[in-house]
Write an enzyme that holds these catalytic residues in place. Structure first.
Site, mmCIF file in Angstrom:
data_model
loop_
_atom_site.group_PDB
_atom_site.id
_atom_site.type_symbol
_atom_site.label_atom_id
_atom_site.label_comp_id
_atom_site.label_asym_id
_atom_site.label_seq_id
_atom_site.Cartn_x
_atom_site.Cartn_y
_atom_site.Cartn_z
ATOM 1 N N TYR A 234 10.533 -34.540 -21.293
ATOM 2 C CA TYR A 234 9.297 -34.732 -20.292
ATOM 3 C C TYR A 234 8.376 -35.881 -20.871
ATOM 4 O O TYR A 234 8.432 -36.876 -20.093
ATOM 5 C CB TYR A 234 8.776 -33.334 -20.358
ATOM 6 C CG TYR A 234 7.762 -33.298 -19.305
ATOM 7 C CD1 TYR A 234 8.222 -32.655 -18.048
ATOM 8 C CD2 TYR A 234 6.316 -33.812 -19.294
ATOM 9 C CE1 TYR A 234 7.134 -32.763 -17.052
ATOM 10 C CE2 TYR A 234 5.580 -33.747 -18.236
ATOM 11 C CZ TYR A 234 5.793 -33.053 -17.148
ATOM 12 O OH TYR A 234 5.188 -33.227 -16.094
ATOM 13 N N LYS A 243 3.501 -40.531 -15.874
ATOM 14 C CA LYS A 243 2.371 -39.818 -16.338
ATOM 15 C C LYS A 243 1.332 -40.969 -17.078
ATOM 16 O O LYS A 243 0.285 -40.843 -17.080
ATOM 17 C CB LYS A 243 2.526 -38.612 -17.214
ATOM 18 C CG LYS A 243 3.208 -37.374 -16.435
ATOM 19 C CD LYS A 243 2.457 -37.002 -15.068
ATOM 20 C CE LYS A 243 3.235 -35.870 -14.509
ATOM 21 N NZ LYS A 243 2.232 -35.413 -13.349
#
Length: 396
Positions: A234, A243
């Site tokens: 992630y 992100k």
């Protein structure tokens, strides 16, 4: 028609209008019970129909009596075929908002497109004049760049080396080992194009150029960091690069808004059951263990609890907006508490198909998953025939 959940892998292909409506009413009642927030009055939510985006719209409307415009890309029903859950959620929200005397209108379409942006700007100009809060909460896996016409698809892959760890099939409870091959540079570029901050900037540039942002306007995008257990796939994988880009974009937008006193923030939220997270290997097992620990500690939150606390204690706190050393608002603070993560790490090592029912909260995970689609919601008679075609009153 009588509507039952119909699954394809990790996706539910049906949604229940009454269940979705009750879910929305439950969230509204939670916000009403928490009391008023001295918050925004004219709010644009980009990605407004499910999860954190829906919770943000509900909190704005019923916590601060805000007028709201919601943008989403949802599928309406057809005879004998249900709408997507976000469609039913929005229909329920608008019904409740209008009954409460609140302004609420929506636009259904591709938020990445210039057409939807222009339609939104025209609606704001005509009805609200200016916006004082913009929530950016898109979770699409695909984006067509409106400038180049190229379609980009995000991928969930590690960078540099294969990823191997445990995961769980939350339908069966089987805990197995999974291996994911590393990404290419093109995978990274595509994922950043879809899930990074480029589209957020385009929205904010368009709003500012059209003089649609009120003085001191805020904009907030949602992100996630998570624990060491998941970081290879992630936060240190392709999604993590996106992100990183999103979080860097907040500073770019803040610079652009400085002359009107505006500010952009990224809120780092808690791990929760969403349509997107259910498809990410490792995450369902992590969330099952996390839920168990946080419920035992009395600090578990769903989307609506997270966003109410974000608005009340962070964005509209009288003491200012607290941020970490990277300028991010941290509403994942309870999840990332050292004692919570230490307990999850111990349970992770113990997790097997046989032990998970006792040491995790797989039932809580499954209930939350089906709740997303309006199933397993308390008070709903699922044996009763319901009308699948539901209109959204304020759809433009």
């Amino acid at each position: 028609m009588i509507i039952e959940p119909r699954m394809r892998g990790f996706i539910c292909l049906t949604a229940h209008p009454k269940g979705c409506e009750q879910n929305v009413i439950n969230q509204i009642n939670y916000i009403k019970a928490k009391g008023k927030i001295d918050g925004p009055k004219r709010v644009l939510v980009i990605g407004a129909s499910t999860g954190f985006g829906l919770a943000s719209r509900i909190t704005s409307a019923f916590g601060s009596d805000a007028s709201t415009i919601g943008i989403f890309f949802e599928k309406p029903a057809a005879p004998g075929k249900t709408a997507s859950p976000g469609w039913y959620n929005t229909a329920a929200f608008e019904k409740q908002a209008h009954e409460a005397g609140l302004y609420a209108k929506s636009i259904n379409g591709d938020a990445f497109s210039n057409e939807v942006k222009e339609k939104t700007f025209a609606l704001i100009k005509e009805d609200l004049g200016q916006i004082d809060l913009v929530i950016y909460s898109l979770a699409s896996p695909v984006r067509t760049d409106p400038t180049t016409g190229i379609t980009h698809r995000s991928v969930l892959k590690p960078i540099g080396a294969p990823f191997k760890n445990k995961t769980v099939d939350f339908h069966t409870g089987n805990v197995t080992e999974i291996s994911i091959d590393p990404c290419t540079e093109q995978d990274i570029e595509n994922t950043v194009k879809v899930m990074g901050g480029e589209d957020w900037v385009m929205w904010m540039d368009g709003l500012k150029e059209a003089n649609l942002l009120a003085p001191n306007a805020l904009t907030v995008a949602y992100s996630y960091i998570g624990p060491a257990l998941t970081e290879a796939v992630y936060r240190k994988g392709t999604i993590g690069r996106a992100k990183d880009h999103l979080e860097a974009t907040a500073f770019t937008i803040s610079d652009k808004l400085a002359d009107i006193g505006g500010k952009a923030y990224v809120s780092v939220n808690k791990a929760l059951v969403t349509q997107a997270s259910s498809a990410i290997p490792v995450i369902p097992l992590y969330i099952s263990l996390l839920y168990k620990v946080m419920k035992e500690e009395g600090i578990h939150e769903g989307c609506i609890e997270q966003i109410q606390r974000l608005f009340q204690d962070r964005l509209y706190s009288t003491s200012g907006i607290p941020t970490d050393d990277k300028g991010r608002v941290r509403i994942d603070d309870w999840e990332m508490r050292e004692d919570v993560q230490a307990k999850v790490a111990v349970l992770w090592e113990e997790a097997t198909t046989e032990s998970l029912p006792a040491i995790g909260d797989l039932e809580g995970y499954k209930t939350d998953f089906f709740n997303l689609f309006g199933f397993k919601v308390g008070g709903i008679n699922y044996e009763e025939s319901v009308e699948e075609i539901v209109e959204i009153a304020g759809l433009q």
